[in-house]
Every structure is written in C-alpha cells, then in structure tokens.
Enzyme design. Structure first.
Site, PDB file in Angstrom:
ATOM      1  N   HIS A  97      38.866  67.446  56.340  1.00 16.52           N
ATOM      2  CA  HIS A  97      38.983  66.817  57.655  1.00 16.52           C
ATOM      3  C   HIS A  97      40.225  65.937  57.740  1.00 16.52           C
ATOM      4  CE1 HIS A  97      37.660  62.846  56.188  1.00 16.52           C
ATOM      5  NE2 HIS A  97      36.744  63.497  55.486  1.00 16.52           N
ATOM      6  N   CYS A 113      35.345  64.009  50.081  1.00 10.65           N
ATOM      7  CA  CYS A 113      35.887  65.030  50.982  1.00 10.65           C
ATOM      8  C   CYS A 113      37.363  65.259  50.697  1.00 10.65           C
ATOM      9  CB  CYS A 113      35.729  64.592  52.437  1.00 10.65           C
ATOM     10  SG  CYS A 113      34.031  64.677  53.046  1.00 10.65           S
TER      11      CYS A 113
END
Length: 142
Positions: A97, A113
C-alpha cells in the site's frame, strides 16, 4: 510406489512454484535486503521502486501469494486508522500500500506491510485491476 511418485511430485512443486509465480502477467517482487520492489508486467521489468518493509521487532512474511482483495481508500484497523491508500492485500492483514511516510522508503519502517510511494502504489493498484487479482502475484524474498 505411489508414495515415491507423490514425494517426487511434491519435491518438484517446491522447486517449480517460484517459476510458476514469476509467470503471472503481473508480479510484484519485493527484495527485503535491498528494500526494493521490481514490478514485472507481461514478462518484462516495468518498474523498480523503493519500499519499506518491517522495522525491527516486526515481520514481513516471505513467500508467494496471489492478490486477495483490493481497497482504494483503506485505513488500518490495527494501527490507529493509519492511511493505507491503494491497498493490495495478499496474506491476511498484510498488504502492499501507499504511505505518507515517503522519507522512510528504502529502509525498514513498517509494521509488516510493504509500503510504497502513493504514486507507485496507484500504478500497481491500477495494473492489478487491469490484469485481475487472479493474474497478480506478490513474491517476497530476502
């Protein structure tokens, strides 16, 4: 004899899985040691971008996955509604992301992440939608 055949097939699958993964129309290959992502589109390197993976005490999983779901305007339910634009979830709560912490790209900084510059995340998100989640692979290695 069936057990031997099964063992041979299982061993072959272990060695061929990375090759099969790389054959997808879209591959986001993350190298933890260099904190980079190489995007391979239709067999050709399309982009190389800096990323941030897990900081000390956290973990970014290694392996190969398909894209599970996409969320354009995602906010973290685990980390104080932190913005996660252009999220491509690949393994449970783990996603690729965009981030607003651009200055930290190129070194470990996330909770696990794979963070990208928002402009780069938008490109990858668009490509994933274009080829379809089933045709996108995330490969993370050291």
């Amino acid at each position: 004899m069936n057990r031997i055949l099964a063992a041979v097939l299982a061993t072959a699958m272990l060695f061929l899985t990375p090759v099969a993964s790389a054959a997808a129309p879209l591959v986001a290959k993350v190298d933890i040691s260099s904190q980079t992502m190489t995007v391979i589109h239709n067999g050709r390197v399309a982009y190389r971008w800096p990323v941030s993976t897990a900081r000390s005490g956290k973990w970014t999983p290694r392996g190969s996955w398909g894209a599970k779901w996409l969320s354009r305007y995602h906010k973290s339910s685990l980390y104080n509604n932190a913005p996660m634009p252009y999220s491509i979830f690949f393994n449970g709560n783990y996603a690729i992301h965009g981030t607003n912490q651009i200055s930290r790209l190129g070194r470990p900084a996330s909770a696990g992440c794979v963070r990208l510059h928002p402009d780069h995340a938008a490109v990858l998100f668009r490509l994933t939608k274009q080829v379809g989640k089933r045709n996108m692979r995330v490969v993370i290695q050291n």
